[in-house]
Write a protein that holds these residues in place. Sequence first.
Motif, PDB file in Angstrom:
ATOM      1  N   SER A  61       0.815  -1.218   0.000  1.00  0.00           N
ATOM      2  CA  SER A  61       0.000   0.000   0.000  1.00  0.00           C
ATOM      3  C   SER A  61       0.845   1.261   0.000  1.00  0.00           C
ATOM      4  CB  SER A  61      -0.925  -0.010   1.223  1.00  0.00           C
ATOM      5  OG  SER A  61      -0.171  -0.054   2.423  1.00  0.00           O
ATOM      6  N   PHE A  62       0.197   2.365  -0.379  1.00  0.00           N
ATOM      7  CA  PHE A  62       0.816   3.690  -0.388  1.00  0.00           C
ATOM      8  C   PHE A  62       2.095   3.702  -1.226  1.00  0.00           C
ATOM      9  CE2 PHE A  62      -1.889   3.875   3.329  1.00  0.00           C
ATOM     10  CZ  PHE A  62      -2.445   5.143   3.237  1.00  0.00           C
ATOM     11  N   ASN A  63       1.966   3.239  -2.466  1.00  0.00           N
ATOM     12  CA  ASN A  63       3.048   3.310  -3.432  1.00  0.00           C
ATOM     13  C   ASN A  63       2.507   3.921  -4.727  1.00  0.00           C
ATOM     14  OD1 ASN A  63       5.624   2.085  -2.336  1.00  0.00           O
ATOM     15  ND2 ASN A  63       4.171   0.472  -1.781  1.00  0.00           N
ATOM     16  N   GLN A  64       3.174   3.666  -5.819  1.00  0.00           N
ATOM     17  CA  GLN A  64       2.760   4.207  -7.112  1.00  0.00           C
ATOM     18  C   GLN A  64       2.621   3.089  -8.134  1.00  0.00           C
ATOM     19  OE1 GLN A  64       5.740   7.221  -7.992  1.00  0.00           O
ATOM     20  NE2 GLN A  64       5.656   7.962  -5.883  1.00  0.00           N
ATOM     21  N   LEU A  65       2.151   1.951  -7.675  1.00  0.00           N
ATOM     22  CA  LEU A  65       2.005   0.790  -8.536  1.00  0.00           C
ATOM     23  C   LEU A  65       0.854   0.979  -9.515  1.00  0.00           C
ATOM     24  CD1 LEU A  65       2.472  -1.895  -5.759  1.00  0.00           C
ATOM     25  CD2 LEU A  65       4.129  -1.279  -7.523  1.00  0.00           C
ATOM     26  N   SER A  66       1.019   0.455 -10.714  1.00  0.00           N
ATOM     27  CA  SER A  66       0.003   0.580 -11.755  1.00  0.00           C
ATOM     28  C   SER A  66      -0.285  -0.800 -12.340  1.00  0.00           C
ATOM     29  CB  SER A  66       0.487   1.548 -12.845  1.00  0.00           C
ATOM     30  OG  SER A  66       1.726   1.113 -13.382  1.00  0.00           O
ATOM     31  N   GLY A  67      -1.101  -0.813 -13.386  1.00  0.00           N
ATOM     32  CA  GLY A  67      -1.470  -2.088 -13.979  1.00  0.00           C
ATOM     33  C   GLY A  67      -2.576  -2.767 -13.194  1.00  0.00           C
ATOM     34  N   SER A  68      -2.811  -4.007 -13.486  1.00  0.00           N
ATOM     35  CA  SER A  68      -3.920  -4.743 -12.875  1.00  0.00           C
ATOM     36  C   SER A  68      -3.454  -5.550 -11.670  1.00  0.00           C
ATOM     37  CB  SER A  68      -4.551  -5.675 -13.907  1.00  0.00           C
ATOM     38  OG  SER A  68      -3.593  -6.611 -14.386  1.00  0.00           O
ATOM     39  N   VAL A  69      -4.426  -6.073 -10.931  1.00  0.00           N
ATOM     40  CA  VAL A  69      -4.141  -6.996  -9.828  1.00  0.00           C
ATOM     41  C   VAL A  69      -3.955  -8.382 -10.436  1.00  0.00           C
ATOM     42  CG1 VAL A  69      -4.976  -8.012  -7.686  1.00  0.00           C
ATOM     43  CG2 VAL A  69      -5.536  -5.629  -8.243  1.00  0.00           C
ATOM     44  N   PRO A  70      -2.769  -8.966 -10.351  1.00  0.00           N
ATOM     45  CA  PRO A  70      -2.531 -10.264 -10.998  1.00  0.00           C
ATOM     46  C   PRO A  70      -3.471 -11.356 -10.489  1.00  0.00           C
ATOM     47  CG  PRO A  70      -0.454  -9.279 -10.274  1.00  0.00           C
ATOM     48  CD  PRO A  70      -1.559  -8.463  -9.666  1.00  0.00           C
ATOM     49  N   HIS A  71      -3.934 -12.167 -11.411  1.00  0.00           N
ATOM     50  CA  HIS A  71      -4.786 -13.298 -11.025  1.00  0.00           C
ATOM     51  C   HIS A  71      -4.044 -14.249 -10.102  1.00  0.00           C
ATOM     52  CE1 HIS A  71      -8.198 -12.531 -13.784  1.00  0.00           C
ATOM     53  NE2 HIS A  71      -7.272 -11.937 -14.506  1.00  0.00           N
ATOM     54  N   GLU A  72      -2.706 -14.299 -10.262  1.00  0.00           N
ATOM     55  CA  GLU A  72      -1.913 -15.189  -9.423  1.00  0.00           C
ATOM     56  C   GLU A  72      -2.025 -14.829  -7.946  1.00  0.00           C
ATOM     57  OE1 GLU A  72      -0.302 -15.402 -13.541  1.00  0.00           O
ATOM     58  OE2 GLU A  72      -1.010 -13.808 -12.200  1.00  0.00           O
ATOM     59  N   LEU A  73      -2.133 -13.532  -7.642  1.00  0.00           N
ATOM     60  CA  LEU A  73      -2.295 -13.121  -6.245  1.00  0.00           C
ATOM     61  C   LEU A  73      -3.640 -13.565  -5.700  1.00  0.00           C
ATOM     62  CD1 LEU A  73      -0.872  -9.488  -5.948  1.00  0.00           C
ATOM     63  CD2 LEU A  73       0.285 -11.656  -5.590  1.00  0.00           C
ATOM     64  N   ALA A  74      -4.664 -13.506  -6.542  1.00  0.00           N
ATOM     65  CA  ALA A  74      -6.021 -13.830  -6.094  1.00  0.00           C
ATOM     66  C   ALA A  74      -6.202 -15.303  -5.785  1.00  0.00           C
ATOM     67  CB  ALA A  74      -7.033 -13.393  -7.151  1.00  0.00           C
ATOM     68  N   ALA A  75      -5.265 -16.128  -6.230  1.00  0.00           N
ATOM     69  CA  ALA A  75      -5.406 -17.572  -6.039  1.00  0.00           C
ATOM     70  C   ALA A  75      -4.357 -18.140  -5.095  1.00  0.00           C
ATOM     71  CB  ALA A  75      -5.308 -18.281  -7.390  1.00  0.00           C
ATOM     72  N   MET A  76      -3.592 -17.291  -4.407  1.00  0.00           N
ATOM     73  CA  MET A  76      -2.547 -17.798  -3.512  1.00  0.00           C
ATOM     74  C   MET A  76      -3.180 -18.594  -2.367  1.00  0.00           C
ATOM     75  SD  MET A  76       0.015 -14.511  -3.494  1.00  0.00           S
ATOM     76  CE  MET A  76       1.325 -15.330  -2.582  1.00  0.00           C
ATOM     77  N   PRO A  77      -2.716 -19.805  -2.114  1.00  0.00           N
ATOM     78  CA  PRO A  77      -3.443 -20.709  -1.206  1.00  0.00           C
ATOM     79  C   PRO A  77      -3.434 -20.305   0.261  1.00  0.00           C
ATOM     80  CG  PRO A  77      -1.353 -21.686  -1.887  1.00  0.00           C
ATOM     81  CD  PRO A  77      -1.543 -20.466  -2.719  1.00  0.00           C
ATOM     82  N   THR A  78      -2.356 -19.646   0.735  1.00  0.00           N
ATOM     83  CA  THR A  78      -2.266 -19.330   2.161  1.00  0.00           C
ATOM     84  C   THR A  78      -2.435 -17.845   2.457  1.00  0.00           C
ATOM     85  OG1 THR A  78       0.149 -19.068   2.047  1.00  0.00           O
ATOM     86  CG2 THR A  78      -0.701 -21.272   2.536  1.00  0.00           C
ATOM     87  N   LEU A  79      -2.634 -17.015   1.445  1.00  0.00           N
ATOM     88  CA  LEU A  79      -2.697 -15.568   1.654  1.00  0.00           C
ATOM     89  C   LEU A  79      -3.935 -15.192   2.458  1.00  0.00           C
ATOM     90  CD1 LEU A  79      -1.099 -13.001   0.831  1.00  0.00           C
ATOM     91  CD2 LEU A  79      -2.748 -12.717  -1.032  1.00  0.00           C
ATOM     92  N   SER A  80      -3.719 -14.517   3.593  1.00  0.00           N
ATOM     93  CA  SER A  80      -4.839 -14.111   4.440  1.00  0.00           C
ATOM     94  C   SER A  80      -5.035 -12.592   4.456  1.00  0.00           C
ATOM     95  CB  SER A  80      -4.648 -14.624   5.868  1.00  0.00           C
ATOM     96  OG  SER A  80      -3.451 -14.120   6.425  1.00  0.00           O
ATOM     97  N   ASN A  81      -3.983 -11.803   4.188  1.00  0.00           N
ATOM     98  CA  ASN A  81      -4.086 -10.346   4.190  1.00  0.00           C
ATOM     99  C   ASN A  81      -3.469  -9.797   2.909  1.00  0.00           C
ATOM    100  OD1 ASN A  81      -4.974  -9.686   7.131  1.00  0.00           O
ATOM    101  ND2 ASN A  81      -3.272 -11.107   7.378  1.00  0.00           N
ATOM    102  N   LEU A  82      -4.291  -9.155   2.087  1.00  0.00           N
ATOM    103  CA  LEU A  82      -3.809  -8.525   0.858  1.00  0.00           C
ATOM    104  C   LEU A  82      -4.163  -7.052   0.916  1.00  0.00           C
ATOM    105  CD1 LEU A  82      -2.498  -8.669  -1.912  1.00  0.00           C
ATOM    106  CD2 LEU A  82      -4.735  -9.286  -2.878  1.00  0.00           C
TER     107      LEU A  82
END
Length: 359
Positions: A135-156
């Motif tokens: 957060s609080f950066n200057q990132l652009s582009g889309s949210v990768p589908h790979e992040l949305a499917a990470m098996p153990t990710l609890s906080n994005l």
Amino acid sequence: MTVRFVALLFLAAVAPSAAILDPGDFLALQAIRKALDDVPGSRFFSSWDFTADPCGFSGVRCAGDRVVALSLGEPRAGSPASPAASTPPQSRRPSPSTIAELTNLQFLALSRNFLSGVIPPAMGSLVRLRTLDLSFNQLSGSVPHELAAMPTLSNLVLAHNHLSGELPAFSSPALVRLDLKHNNLNGVISALPPSLEYLSLTWNRLSGTVEWLLPQLRRLNHLDLSVNHLTGPIPPPPEGAVTIPTVDLSYNQLSGAIPPALATAKRLYLNNNRFTGEVPAAFVEKLLNATIQTLYLQHNFLTGMELSPAAEMPVSSSLCLQYNCMVPPPAKMTCPPKAGSRRSGPPPSVPSGADKTRI
């Protein structure tokens, strides 16, 4: 192979009594350090002396011989404690591909830096990652589908960037907190996992309906979809289907009647929409017994609210009905200072470390 062998011998020499850091992680930390600079006034990287044990570096935490947490930004959502935990932003442009080599990472926080460019899909290869905060950066582009499917990710947490495009279908079974506020995301809100407890998509350009969302996300305790382009009615959910303490749907184009089931919320922001009809009687009951603490309904097309002239509003409850198609009932109302055409509303309660700013 030679470089890895040298790194192994070096670590054995400088830290014979400690666990020897995995050579791959050691080289990855070296590459990360070469790519970064302290911002003026910061000495965050003064502890990154590779003649010592890297597991003692500021922002680095190890388990055994592997790096499991890397925090190069402001600590959020359980960041490892370190001597530099309260310093200003420290780094510039760490290489995501290099970070992805720390394959045992469970916590990665790079918030409040100067990161730009896209989020690489390679981040999805960190299969043990539980928290990712960019957060609080200057990132652009889309949210990768790979992040949305990470098996153990609890906080994005990707809030306050310049991300665009449509939301991916989030399928991570462990996802508890999803914070994408203050971006340029568009399209409809697609699949979300029922494990979610915190969802903030405010200040985007999302459209479509939300009729499916409330009954399915039973674990939510904070929902903020305000300042988008959402449309359509909110169908009456089954009794007991909505138990979310904070619901903010303000500044959209939602229409139809207000479902009585929303009266279970403690803080409810439905202002600046197109709701019609009367305020449900359940809302009056909950206001008078102080179960509802905040009810903002201004700037809609509501036609009535049955409230006795003798009724006394609890001092802990706030009600605003201005700018509707009715004469407000003779009860003390607590409206925000700017209840007119400007956006308004107090910041609702959010989990520790989360950011919430409204105007």
